[in-house]
Motif scaffolding. Structure first.
Motif, PDB file in Angstrom:
ATOM      1  N   ALA A 110      40.439  81.274  59.288  1.00  0.00           N
ATOM      2  CA  ALA A 110      40.235  82.686  58.968  1.00  0.00           C
ATOM      3  C   ALA A 110      41.448  83.519  59.389  1.00  0.00           C
ATOM      4  O   ALA A 110      41.857  84.450  58.688  1.00  0.00           O
ATOM      5  CB  ALA A 110      38.979  83.198  59.653  1.00  0.00           C
ATOM      6  N   LYS A 111      42.053  83.161  60.506  1.00  0.00           N
ATOM      7  CA  LYS A 111      43.185  83.922  61.029  1.00  0.00           C
ATOM      8  C   LYS A 111      44.442  83.723  60.176  1.00  0.00           C
ATOM      9  O   LYS A 111      45.160  84.691  59.871  1.00  0.00           O
ATOM     10  CB  LYS A 111      43.470  83.514  62.475  1.00  0.00           C
ATOM     11  N   TYR A 112      44.730  82.465  59.800  1.00  0.00           N
ATOM     12  CA  TYR A 112      45.984  82.157  59.114  1.00  0.00           C
ATOM     13  C   TYR A 112      45.836  81.999  57.607  1.00  0.00           C
ATOM     14  O   TYR A 112      46.834  81.964  56.894  1.00  0.00           O
ATOM     15  CB  TYR A 112      46.587  80.876  59.697  1.00  0.00           C
ATOM     16  N   GLY A 113      44.614  81.860  57.120  1.00  0.00           N
ATOM     17  CA  GLY A 113      44.393  81.713  55.690  1.00  0.00           C
ATOM     18  C   GLY A 113      44.431  80.290  55.193  1.00  0.00           C
ATOM     19  O   GLY A 113      43.810  79.945  54.196  1.00  0.00           O
ATOM     20  N   LYS A 114      45.168  79.428  55.893  1.00  0.00           N
ATOM     21  CA  LYS A 114      45.222  78.002  55.576  1.00  0.00           C
ATOM     22  C   LYS A 114      45.811  77.263  56.780  1.00  0.00           C
ATOM     23  O   LYS A 114      46.157  77.893  57.793  1.00  0.00           O
ATOM     24  CB  LYS A 114      46.061  77.752  54.327  1.00  0.00           C
ATOM     25  N   ALA A 115      45.914  75.942  56.638  1.00  0.00           N
ATOM     26  CA  ALA A 115      46.393  75.135  57.764  1.00  0.00           C
ATOM     27  C   ALA A 115      47.916  75.185  57.839  1.00  0.00           C
ATOM     28  O   ALA A 115      48.617  74.252  57.428  1.00  0.00           O
ATOM     29  CB  ALA A 115      45.902  73.701  57.620  1.00  0.00           C
ATOM     30  N   THR A 116      48.437  76.263  58.364  1.00  0.00           N
ATOM     31  CA  THR A 116      49.879  76.415  58.538  1.00  0.00           C
ATOM     32  C   THR A 116      50.335  75.659  59.787  1.00  0.00           C
ATOM     33  O   THR A 116      49.518  75.295  60.638  1.00  0.00           O
ATOM     34  CB  THR A 116      50.244  77.897  58.709  1.00  0.00           C
ATOM     35  N   PRO A 117      51.643  75.427  59.945  1.00  0.00           N
ATOM     36  CA  PRO A 117      52.118  74.816  61.189  1.00  0.00           C
ATOM     37  C   PRO A 117      51.675  75.598  62.422  1.00  0.00           C
ATOM     38  O   PRO A 117      51.273  75.014  63.436  1.00  0.00           O
ATOM     39  CB  PRO A 117      53.644  74.844  61.025  1.00  0.00           C
ATOM     40  N   GLU A 118      51.743  76.928  62.320  1.00  0.00           N
ATOM     41  CA  GLU A 118      51.356  77.761  63.460  1.00  0.00           C
ATOM     42  C   GLU A 118      49.877  77.609  63.791  1.00  0.00           C
ATOM     43  O   GLU A 118      49.489  77.587  64.975  1.00  0.00           O
ATOM     44  CB  GLU A 118      51.677  79.222  63.167  1.00  0.00           C
ATOM     45  N   ALA A 119      49.037  77.471  62.769  1.00  0.00           N
ATOM     46  CA  ALA A 119      47.604  77.305  62.999  1.00  0.00           C
ATOM     47  C   ALA A 119      47.309  75.980  63.673  1.00  0.00           C
ATOM     48  O   ALA A 119      46.489  75.905  64.616  1.00  0.00           O
ATOM     49  CB  ALA A 119      46.852  77.394  61.667  1.00  0.00           C
ATOM     50  N   LEU A 120      47.943  74.915  63.229  1.00  0.00           N
ATOM     51  CA  LEU A 120      47.739  73.595  63.829  1.00  0.00           C
ATOM     52  C   LEU A 120      48.153  73.600  65.298  1.00  0.00           C
ATOM     53  O   LEU A 120      47.445  73.072  66.164  1.00  0.00           O
ATOM     54  CB  LEU A 120      48.541  72.544  63.057  1.00  0.00           C
ATOM     55  N   VAL A 121      49.304  74.200  65.559  1.00  0.00           N
ATOM     56  CA  VAL A 121      49.810  74.223  66.933  1.00  0.00           C
ATOM     57  C   VAL A 121      48.934  75.089  67.827  1.00  0.00           C
ATOM     58  O   VAL A 121      48.640  74.717  68.972  1.00  0.00           O
ATOM     59  CB  VAL A 121      51.272  74.717  66.946  1.00  0.00           C
ATOM     60  N   GLU A 122      48.509  76.235  67.328  1.00  0.00           N
ATOM     61  CA  GLU A 122      47.649  77.099  68.141  1.00  0.00           C
ATOM     62  C   GLU A 122      46.351  76.383  68.514  1.00  0.00           C
ATOM     63  O   GLU A 122      45.881  76.483  69.650  1.00  0.00           O
ATOM     64  CB  GLU A 122      47.335  78.390  67.400  1.00  0.00           C
TER      65      GLU A 122
END
Length: 383
Positions: free
Chosen positions: A160-172
């Motif tokens: 919900a925060k990033y919209g998709k599985a971005t590198p930043e989302a995976l790392v967070e």
């Protein structure tokens, strides 16, 4: 060796490496050390129903023979959980239990004596609420935890925060879970942030490497059929290993798991990150070739299958690069005009008719293998 004489063949000096390893924490997965002070290990995952203990142990034995260092087994049911103690006890290599959805199986795997437990915080019910208990149990049993974040099962809050599985989302996601374990003074953690796109996966691991000192497990998830998955994994791993990033690897293929191990081991060998075994150097063929190089290389490879010594064999089809490559290998042939010059450690030892090339190379390879010393280096007597 006479003055000024140069002995060719595989070098006796330590082979060059791409980069110094990124410094990490160290941990033990059973008897296998994981971290920057240990060799990079190859992992795979069984495809059997874990509850079928005999079938699972048979596949683990096959993976072990292929060069697998650590094996992961799925645990989606109570029957699978009940099989873990026997599998962990009888396996020749450390067993990691792979847990999704049900937190109770995390505790079952720890109690079963598994060498480590992989948890997926994106799909385990109320995982954050269980971290205290998991950390306590894992610490009591000396069981490392792999926090395995996958693009396909990312925490809904981060989607919900990033919209998709971005590198930043995976790392967070990974760092958040690691921080929860750290709050309970548990640090025997390995992390993976897998994605099916090598470019996204590479960036995620780069960001993760900048942000923590935990060992990292590399993988392109759902990499695809054997050819596509091999290319994607090799490209991604090479880009990261070039930066010293990566402590364990798994090549995820839609193929038998033994093939994953073979590809993973070959990637590490090709980068001098794992001791080399048999290596076939063969030309791609062209209009200059005077023999069927494809057939020759295939027959030599088949004839030497299973050879464990670090032997480089050059199978060359013309006079342009053939003699030079054959001289640089431990054993080689430069073919043309219906015959082949056989080289051993840079010297021509004989010339044989074309139909005897394969037989001669195999005989010479076996003879050289018998002279290998304890370090795997050939013992060569030179006048």
């Amino acid at each position: 060796m006479t003055s000024g004489e140069v002995l060719l063949g595989m070098p006796s000096l330590p082979p060059p490496t791409l980069s110094e390893r990124r410094k990490t924490r160290q941990l033990m997965v059973g008897a296998v050390g994981v971290g920057s002070e240990f060799p990079i290990s190859v992992q795979s995952m069984t495809t059997t129903v874990t509850a079928d203990v005999n079938a699972t142990l048979q596949q683990i034995a096959e993976l072990t023979a292929a060069g697998c260092d650590i094996v992961r087994v799925a645990c989606p049911s109570q029957d699978d959980a009940e099989a873990l103690p026997a599998i962990a006890r009888k396996s020749q290599i450390p067993v990691i239990a792979d847990i999704h959805f049900q937190p109770k199986y995390v505790f079952a795997a720890i109690e079963a004596g598994c060498a480590a437990v992989r948890v997926n915080p994106g799909n385990i019910k109320k995982f954050d609420d269980k971290v205290r208990e998991i950390a306590a149990a894992a610490k009591d049993h000396g069981t490392p935890i792999r926090i395995g974040v996958n693009a396909g099962s990312l925490d809904p809050r981060l989607l919900a925060k990033y919209g998709k599985a971005t590198p930043e989302a995976l790392v967070e996601s990974a760092l958040w879970e690691a921080s929860l374990f750290a709050e309970h003074d548990f640090h025997d953690i390995k992390i993976s942030v897998k994605h099916n796109d090598p470019v996204v996966m590479i960036r995620a691991y780069e960001l993760l490497a900048e942000s923590c000192d935990y060992p990292l497990h590399l993988g392109v998830t759902e990499a695809g059929p054997a050819f596509q998955g091999t290319v994607k994994s090799a490209v991604a791993f090479g880009a990261l290993l070039r930066q010293g990033i990566g402590d364990t690897i798994r090549v995820s293929l839609s193929a038998p798991p033994v093939e994953e191990v073979k590809v993973g081991a070959q990637i590490l060998q090709s980068l001098n990150l794992r001791p080399r075994k048999l290596e076939i150097v063969s030309c791609p063929s062209c209009g200059r070739a005077q023999v069927d190089v494809y057939k020759l290389a295939d027959e030599v490879t088949a004839g030497l299958e299973g050879m464990e010594v670090p032997l480089r064999v050059a199978v060359m089809g013309c006079v342009v690069n053939g003699p030079g490559e054959a001289r640089e290998a431990d054993l080689g042939v430069a073919s043309g005009n219906g015959k082949g010059q056989i080289f051993v450690h840079g010297k021509v030892i004989k010339t044989v008719p074309e139909h005897q090339i394969v037989e001669t190379l195999i005989e010479e390879a076996m003879r050289i293998a018998e002279t290998m010393d304890g370090d795997g280096a050939p013992v060569v007597s030179v006048s």
